[in-house]
Design an enzyme around this catalytic site. Structure first.
Site, PDB file in Angstrom:
ATOM      1  N   THR A   1       0.872  -1.184   0.000  1.00 55.57           N
ATOM      2  CA  THR A   1       0.000   0.000   0.000  1.00 55.57           C
ATOM      3  C   THR A   1       0.901   1.224   0.000  1.00 55.57           C
ATOM      4  OG1 THR A   1      -1.671  -1.159   1.289  1.00 55.57           O
ATOM      5  CG2 THR A   1      -1.811   1.244   1.244  1.00 55.57           C
TER       6      THR A   1
ATOM      7  N   LYS B   1      -7.500   1.702  -3.115  1.00 52.90           N
ATOM      8  CA  LYS B   1      -7.135   1.262  -1.758  1.00 52.90           C
ATOM      9  C   LYS B   1      -7.239   2.426  -0.761  1.00 52.90           C
ATOM     10  CE  LYS B   1      -5.033  -1.105   1.534  1.00 52.90           C
ATOM     11  NZ  LYS B   1      -5.650  -2.211   2.227  1.00 52.90           N
TER      12      LYS B   1
ATOM     13  N   LYS C   1      -1.183   5.248   8.645  1.00 52.90           N
ATOM     14  CA  LYS C   1      -0.409   5.348   7.391  1.00 52.90           C
ATOM     15  C   LYS C   1      -1.360   5.535   6.203  1.00 52.90           C
ATOM     16  CE  LYS C   1       1.820   2.412   4.092  1.00 52.90           C
ATOM     17  NZ  LYS C   1       2.140   1.051   3.679  1.00 52.90           N
TER      18      LYS C   1
END
Ligand code: NAD
Length: 295
Positions: free
Chosen positions: A94, A169, A244
């Site tokens: 990611t 995502k 994050k």
């Protein structure tokens, strides 16, 4: 001929993903900086290489599963220069959309195919081979990845051009961070109003408040026995990783000019929670932080 896959980044996610490729019959050569990750992967049938470059030089498919954009750019910088022309490069980490596009450009400059293919489903999904893949890249590259991604996941969505997988995502996880904060606030309000956790759950889980944060990762113990709240908030999906992803969403929002006030607020909540030393707890433990605000 069976694809030979080079897999770099054999950590909590990459280790079990590589193991599923072995189980599906692929010849997998792996590398990780960590001795413990290398050992665990070898126990699952991954052949170890002395370096990521050594693994990539003899592969037809290269997969990376690394912490962040800077790691992917650095690793792809060297792997794209040793990979054979026509090799398919797949990054499942990611990372930010800009780094993903830079990685695609590195691959294109060496006439390699490339995909950004981040995942949803956590370590449980990685082990069970039930991940969702969100994929960005050309249709030609996507067409070459079917058997490989199917060995590690059960739902594979081609989201669009290079970077579109990371965009999907980031948007999905911004929804998740906001919805977990919303569900947690509702339980804290219910506590103040004298409404039981179970009663709120029974109503909201079959009403318009229903969502994954409530029915799969319920932030209070009891209603959903498998949720991390029943296991002292062990992850699961760590709050630091949620932070994050929320930060990535906010970087993308400011770069693109999108207004995401709830995303910004969720980021601030998770920043405060992480700063107070709770980053390694499951992200559903944010309810503790909201209770502390209330107190
Ligand atoms: P992790 O820290 O367990 O694994 C990362 C691995 O990369 C480590 O073993 C590390 O040693 C290795 N590594 C770092 N730099 C390297 C290099 N230059 N060469 C070789 N190996 C290197 O992290 P993870 O939980 O497996 O997450 C990986 C990615 O997947 C992250 O981008 C994360 O955001 C994403 N992700 C994680 C989850 C989850 O639930 N853990 C869920 C979805 C997505």
């Amino acid at each position: 001929m069976t694809d030979r896959i080079a897999f770099t980044g054999l950590g909590n996610m990459g280790g079990p993903m590589a193991a599923n490729l072995v189980k599906a019959g692929f010849a997998v050569t792996g590398f990780d900086l960590s001795e413990a990750s290398r050992r665990q992967a070898a126990e699952k049938g991954v052949r170890l290489a002395a370096s990521a470059e050594e693994a990539a030089a003899e592969a037809s498919v290269v997969v990376t599963m690394l912490p962040a954009g800077k790691h992917v750019i650095s690793v792809w910088g060297s792997l794209t220069s040793v990979a054979r022309p026509g090799t398919l490069m797949i990054d499942c980490s990611t990372i930010d959309v800009d780094s993903a596009r830079k990685a695609h450009a590195l691959a294109a400059s060496q006439r390699l195919h490339s995909l950004d293919a981040p995942v949803s489903g956590g370590t449980g999904g990685a082990a069970a081979g039930t991940l969702t893949f969100m994929v960005g890249g050309t249709s030609e590259a996507f067409g070459k990845a079917g058997a490989i991604l199917s060995a590690m996941g059960k739902k594979i969505v081609h989201c669009g051009d290079p970077g579109a997988g990371q965009a999907a995502k980031i948007c999905n996880n911004m929804i998740l961070g906001i919805s977990m904060a919303a569900v947690s606030e509702a339980f804290v309000l219910a506590e103040k109003l004298g409404l039981s956790h179970q009663a709120l759950y029974d109503v909201a889980s079959t009403s318009s408040g229903q969502c994954w944060s409530l029915t799969s990762y319920c932030p209070v113990p009891g209603p959903v026995p498998t949720s991390p709240a029943n296991n002292e908030y062990r992850p699961g999906f760590a709050a630091a990783l949620m932070l994050k992803d929320l930060r990535l969403s906010q970087e993308a929002a400011s770069a693109s000019g999108a207004q995401t006030p709830l995303g910004a607020h969720a980021t601030a909540l998770y920043e405060a929670f992480d700063n107070s030393g709770h980053g390694s707890q499951d992200f559903s433990a944010i309810i503790q932080h909201i209770r502390d605000l209330t107190a």
